[in-house]
Design a protein around this motif. Sequence first.
Motif, PDB file in Angstrom:
ATOM      1  N   SER A 294       0.845  -1.189   0.000  1.00 19.74           N
ATOM      2  CA  SER A 294       0.000   0.000   0.000  1.00 19.74           C
ATOM      3  C   SER A 294       0.879   1.236   0.000  1.00 19.74           C
ATOM      4  O   SER A 294       2.022   1.199   0.485  1.00 19.74           O
ATOM      5  CB  SER A 294      -0.931   0.014   1.215  1.00 19.74           C
ATOM      6  N   GLY A 295       0.365   2.317  -0.547  1.00 20.82           N
ATOM      7  CA  GLY A 295       1.146   3.543  -0.588  1.00 20.82           C
ATOM      8  C   GLY A 295       0.253   4.755  -0.646  1.00 20.82           C
ATOM      9  O   GLY A 295      -0.902   4.679  -1.078  1.00 20.82           O
ATOM     10  N   GLY A 296       0.790   5.891  -0.203  1.00 23.90           N
ATOM     11  CA  GLY A 296       0.037   7.135  -0.233  1.00 23.90           C
ATOM     12  C   GLY A 296       0.962   8.327  -0.158  1.00 23.90           C
ATOM     13  O   GLY A 296       2.171   8.179   0.075  1.00 23.90           O
ATOM     14  N   PRO A 297       0.427   9.531  -0.348  1.00 23.38           N
ATOM     15  CA  PRO A 297       1.251  10.734  -0.359  1.00 23.38           C
ATOM     16  C   PRO A 297       1.847  11.092   0.990  1.00 23.38           C
ATOM     17  O   PRO A 297       2.712  11.958   1.065  1.00 23.38           O
ATOM     18  CB  PRO A 297       0.274  11.821  -0.822  1.00 23.38           C
ATOM     19  N   ASP A 298       1.399  10.436   2.064  1.00 20.97           N
ATOM     20  CA  ASP A 298       1.950  10.709   3.383  1.00 20.97           C
ATOM     21  C   ASP A 298       3.001   9.683   3.805  1.00 20.97           C
ATOM     22  O   ASP A 298       3.440   9.664   4.952  1.00 20.97           O
ATOM     23  CB  ASP A 298       0.833  10.773   4.434  1.00 20.97           C
ATOM     24  N   ASP A 299       3.432   8.831   2.864  1.00 20.62           N
ATOM     25  CA  ASP A 299       4.478   7.859   3.159  1.00 20.62           C
ATOM     26  C   ASP A 299       5.858   8.465   2.909  1.00 20.62           C
ATOM     27  O   ASP A 299       6.005   9.443   2.164  1.00 20.62           O
ATOM     28  CB  ASP A 299       4.310   6.596   2.305  1.00 20.62           C
ATOM     29  N   ASP A 300       6.871   7.868   3.494  1.00 23.95           N
ATOM     30  CA  ASP A 300       8.232   8.379   3.332  1.00 23.95           C
ATOM     31  C   ASP A 300       8.795   8.109   1.942  1.00 23.95           C
ATOM     32  O   ASP A 300       9.615   8.879   1.442  1.00 23.95           O
ATOM     33  CB  ASP A 300       9.160   7.738   4.377  1.00 23.95           C
ATOM     34  N   PHE A 301       8.360   6.996   1.322  1.00 27.17           N
ATOM     35  CA  PHE A 301       8.888   6.612   0.017  1.00 27.17           C
ATOM     36  C   PHE A 301       7.742   6.254  -0.924  1.00 27.17           C
ATOM     37  O   PHE A 301       6.676   5.810  -0.471  1.00 27.17           O
ATOM     38  CB  PHE A 301       9.831   5.407   0.154  1.00 27.17           C
ATOM     39  N   PRO A 302       7.918   6.427  -2.232  1.00 34.30           N
ATOM     40  CA  PRO A 302       6.873   6.063  -3.202  1.00 34.30           C
ATOM     41  C   PRO A 302       6.810   4.548  -3.393  1.00 34.30           C
ATOM     42  O   PRO A 302       7.442   3.982  -4.291  1.00 34.30           O
ATOM     43  CB  PRO A 302       7.319   6.785  -4.484  1.00 34.30           C
ATOM     44  N   ALA A 303       6.057   3.890  -2.538  1.00 37.56           N
ATOM     45  CA  ALA A 303       6.068   2.426  -2.467  1.00 37.56           C
ATOM     46  C   ALA A 303       5.680   1.759  -3.785  1.00 37.56           C
ATOM     47  O   ALA A 303       6.306   0.784  -4.206  1.00 37.56           O
ATOM     48  CB  ALA A 303       5.133   1.959  -1.354  1.00 37.56           C
ATOM     49  N   LEU A 304       4.637   2.281  -4.451  1.00 40.55           N
ATOM     50  CA  LEU A 304       4.173   1.619  -5.673  1.00 40.55           C
ATOM     51  C   LEU A 304       5.124   1.856  -6.834  1.00 40.55           C
ATOM     52  O   LEU A 304       5.330   0.968  -7.671  1.00 40.55           O
ATOM     53  CB  LEU A 304       2.759   2.086  -6.027  1.00 40.55           C
ATOM     54  N   GLU A 305       5.729   3.037  -6.901  1.00 34.35           N
ATOM     55  CA  GLU A 305       6.732   3.280  -7.942  1.00 34.35           C
ATOM     56  C   GLU A 305       7.921   2.347  -7.759  1.00 34.35           C
ATOM     57  O   GLU A 305       8.425   1.751  -8.721  1.00 34.35           O
ATOM     58  CB  GLU A 305       7.199   4.729  -7.910  1.00 34.35           C
ATOM     59  N   GLN A 306       8.370   2.186  -6.523  1.00 31.83           N
ATOM     60  CA  GLN A 306       9.477   1.280  -6.251  1.00 31.83           C
ATOM     61  C   GLN A 306       9.100  -0.170  -6.539  1.00 31.83           C
ATOM     62  O   GLN A 306       9.945  -0.967  -6.962  1.00 31.83           O
ATOM     63  CB  GLN A 306       9.930   1.439  -4.797  1.00 31.83           C
ATOM     64  N   THR A 307       7.820  -0.497  -6.337  1.00 35.70           N
ATOM     65  CA  THR A 307       7.349  -1.852  -6.649  1.00 35.70           C
ATOM     66  C   THR A 307       7.492  -2.146  -8.136  1.00 35.70           C
ATOM     67  O   THR A 307       8.091  -3.159  -8.540  1.00 35.70           O
ATOM     68  CB  THR A 307       5.876  -2.014  -6.222  1.00 35.70           C
ATOM     69  N   TYR A 308       6.942  -1.268  -8.975  1.00 30.33           N
ATOM     70  CA  TYR A 308       7.029  -1.476 -10.419  1.00 30.33           C
ATOM     71  C   TYR A 308       8.481  -1.435 -10.894  1.00 30.33           C
ATOM     72  O   TYR A 308       8.909  -2.250 -11.724  1.00 30.33           O
ATOM     73  CB  TYR A 308       6.214  -0.411 -11.152  1.00 30.33           C
ATOM     74  N   PHE A 309       9.244  -0.474 -10.379  1.00 31.51           N
ATOM     75  CA  PHE A 309      10.651  -0.329 -10.760  1.00 31.51           C
ATOM     76  C   PHE A 309      11.427  -1.617 -10.479  1.00 31.51           C
ATOM     77  O   PHE A 309      12.200  -2.098 -11.316  1.00 31.51           O
ATOM     78  CB  PHE A 309      11.251   0.850  -9.987  1.00 31.51           C
ATOM     79  N   SER A 310      11.221  -2.197  -9.305  1.00 35.65           N
ATOM     80  CA  SER A 310      11.968  -3.379  -8.892  1.00 35.65           C
ATOM     81  C   SER A 310      11.572  -4.619  -9.691  1.00 35.65           C
ATOM     82  O   SER A 310      12.428  -5.431 -10.042  1.00 35.65           O
ATOM     83  CB  SER A 310      11.756  -3.632  -7.395  1.00 35.65           C
ATOM     84  N   ILE A 311      10.277  -4.760  -9.965  1.00 32.08           N
ATOM     85  CA  ILE A 311       9.841  -5.909 -10.765  1.00 32.08           C
ATOM     86  C   ILE A 311      10.431  -5.831 -12.167  1.00 32.08           C
ATOM     87  O   ILE A 311      10.893  -6.837 -12.730  1.00 32.08           O
ATOM     88  CB  ILE A 311       8.305  -5.988 -10.810  1.00 32.08           C
ATOM     89  N   ILE A 312      10.419  -4.640 -12.756  1.00 37.18           N
ATOM     90  CA  ILE A 312      10.992  -4.463 -14.093  1.00 37.18           C
ATOM     91  C   ILE A 312      12.485  -4.767 -14.087  1.00 37.18           C
ATOM     92  O   ILE A 312      13.002  -5.479 -14.954  1.00 37.18           O
ATOM     93  CB  ILE A 312      10.735  -3.022 -14.600  1.00 37.18           C
ATOM     94  N   ASN A 313      13.203  -4.247 -13.100  1.00 36.69           N
ATOM     95  CA  ASN A 313      14.653  -4.460 -13.026  1.00 36.69           C
ATOM     96  C   ASN A 313      15.012  -5.914 -12.750  1.00 36.69           C
ATOM     97  O   ASN A 313      16.116  -6.354 -13.102  1.00 36.69           O
ATOM     98  CB  ASN A 313      15.260  -3.568 -11.943  1.00 36.69           C
ATOM     99  N   SER A 314      14.102  -6.639 -12.096  1.00 37.36           N
ATOM    100  CA  SER A 314      14.377  -8.036 -11.750  1.00 37.36           C
ATOM    101  C   SER A 314      14.082  -8.992 -12.897  1.00 37.36           C
ATOM    102  O   SER A 314      14.465 -10.172 -12.829  1.00 37.36           O
ATOM    103  CB  SER A 314      13.558  -8.440 -10.525  1.00 37.36           C
ATOM    104  N   ALA A 315      13.393  -8.536 -13.924  1.00 39.69           N
ATOM    105  CA  ALA A 315      12.992  -9.410 -15.030  1.00 39.69           C
ATOM    106  C   ALA A 315      14.207  -9.962 -15.764  1.00 39.69           C
ATOM    107  O   ALA A 315      15.149  -9.224 -16.068  1.00 39.69           O
ATOM    108  CB  ALA A 315      12.090  -8.650 -15.990  1.00 39.69           C
ATOM    109  N   LYS A 316      14.165 -11.238 -16.060  1.00 44.60           N
ATOM    110  CA  LYS A 316      15.242 -11.901 -16.819  1.00 44.60           C
ATOM    111  C   LYS A 316      14.811 -12.246 -18.238  1.00 44.60           C
ATOM    112  O   LYS A 316      15.608 -12.156 -19.176  1.00 44.60           O
ATOM    113  CB  LYS A 316      15.670 -13.186 -16.098  1.00 44.60           C
TER     114      LYS A 316
END
Length: 468
Positions: A294-316
């Motif tokens: 879950s993520g929202g504008p009151d979180d310290d980090f952009p959780a959903l952006e990091q989620t998509y970023f990490s899945i893309i970077n992990s793809a083989k």
Amino acid sequence: MWTSILLGIYILITLSIVIAILLHGAKPSKSLAWLLAIFAIPVGGIILYLLLGRNRRKNKLVQLKRNLFKRLPNPDYNQVNAFDGKFRKLMTLFYNNSHFPPVGNNSLQLLKDGKTTFDAIFGALERAKKEIHIQYYIFEDGELANKLQELFKRKLSKGVKIRMIYDGIGSFSLSRNYLKGLENMAVEVYSFLPFKFGRFFSSLNYRNHRKIIVVDGKIAFTGGINISDKYLKGDPGLGKWHDMHIKIDGPAASHLNQVFMMDWYLVCQELLQPLENPVCATQFTSDSLVQIVSGGPDDDFPALEQTYFSIINSAKKYVYITNPYIIPSQALIKALQTAALSGVDVRLLVSENADNRLVSWSVHSYFETFLKSGIKIYLFPDGFLHSKIIVSDDAISSIGTANLDDRSFEQNYEVNAIIYEKGFAQLLKEDFLKDSTASKRLSYEVYIQRPWIRKLKEGFGKIFSPLL
């Protein structure tokens, strides 16, 4: 005299906003854009900033959330030591952002389009014994809403507790008569940041985009589908709406329930039950591991952006993405391009028809650079494709509410379910390939020959992409 006073007030407001941007601006490019807008568009630039540019971290909801987290025990980071396998880094990232560990022993059902989804939802609601929690960004009057109201009446008569949250802007058209009917039946219903002129500037830009239903804390639904008849009857202008949802029967449902309970505290300051840090799965070879992010504008980090970023970077081998609003940050652009240039099969499935012209121009403005790096782009022609799906390597997938744009990453409250299951990933992959076959694949050589007026529109849309 009055002119001098007004000019003085204007200068003070401008200076205070400039100082706020310099102190709290997270991205240099966005801060510069706001500074240029304020100085280039007198008065209008200030109004735009007040509507769209202010940082939520200084507002009331942030303090409410901090008060809520004070009631939580400290996250048990020793759980991270139990994460194992090739997704250990991803699991750790998602846990550090949202504090929900992966849990197994879930029964999962992929739900495609409105009829299948609402048949499953109403079936689960009919079996509710204790409580129903329901939360939607868009809740509209119509046959679906009326059917829900009748179901609520039956369940309330049997002692089932019903709590409902709707977004104040997304559900702005929901009639007062309907809401009054729910209240008269004893449904506990609240609006998330309701539309009020007194709080217009402080709340307009920050919305709750989540779609969650939880039945008795054991069965949950989330995804892209809202409560709207267009999912059953189509839209007069766009035709049929296509979307994805997921039904979760098992421990991960309680995590979605906790997301609801945290939002419930934000809307009415009632803590439904003592919140606890969930315990992670003990068996990571399970075929039904689910992790809620879950993520929202009151979180310290952009959780959903990091989620998509990490899945893309992990793809083989491959990463397939279905999303109607792909307006990516520079980080995601580089991740997608790097993956494609590294030999990963990167494919994007986007609706050919759009519900907003400016947003469509912005989405298309990134196509040329994507195509040049070898990313395959497909335009789905039948109605409007609204799904938010990512699947990679027959191993990991995400389904939820977050789009690939700054609004979902920085301004909206969102939630996604991450599924570590081969069978579920293959199911999503097969569905993606089927829809791709029925779609039009763009060619780089052809696309760069598009009319200059189209390029101009895309450039115009791209300028406004950080605000969309």
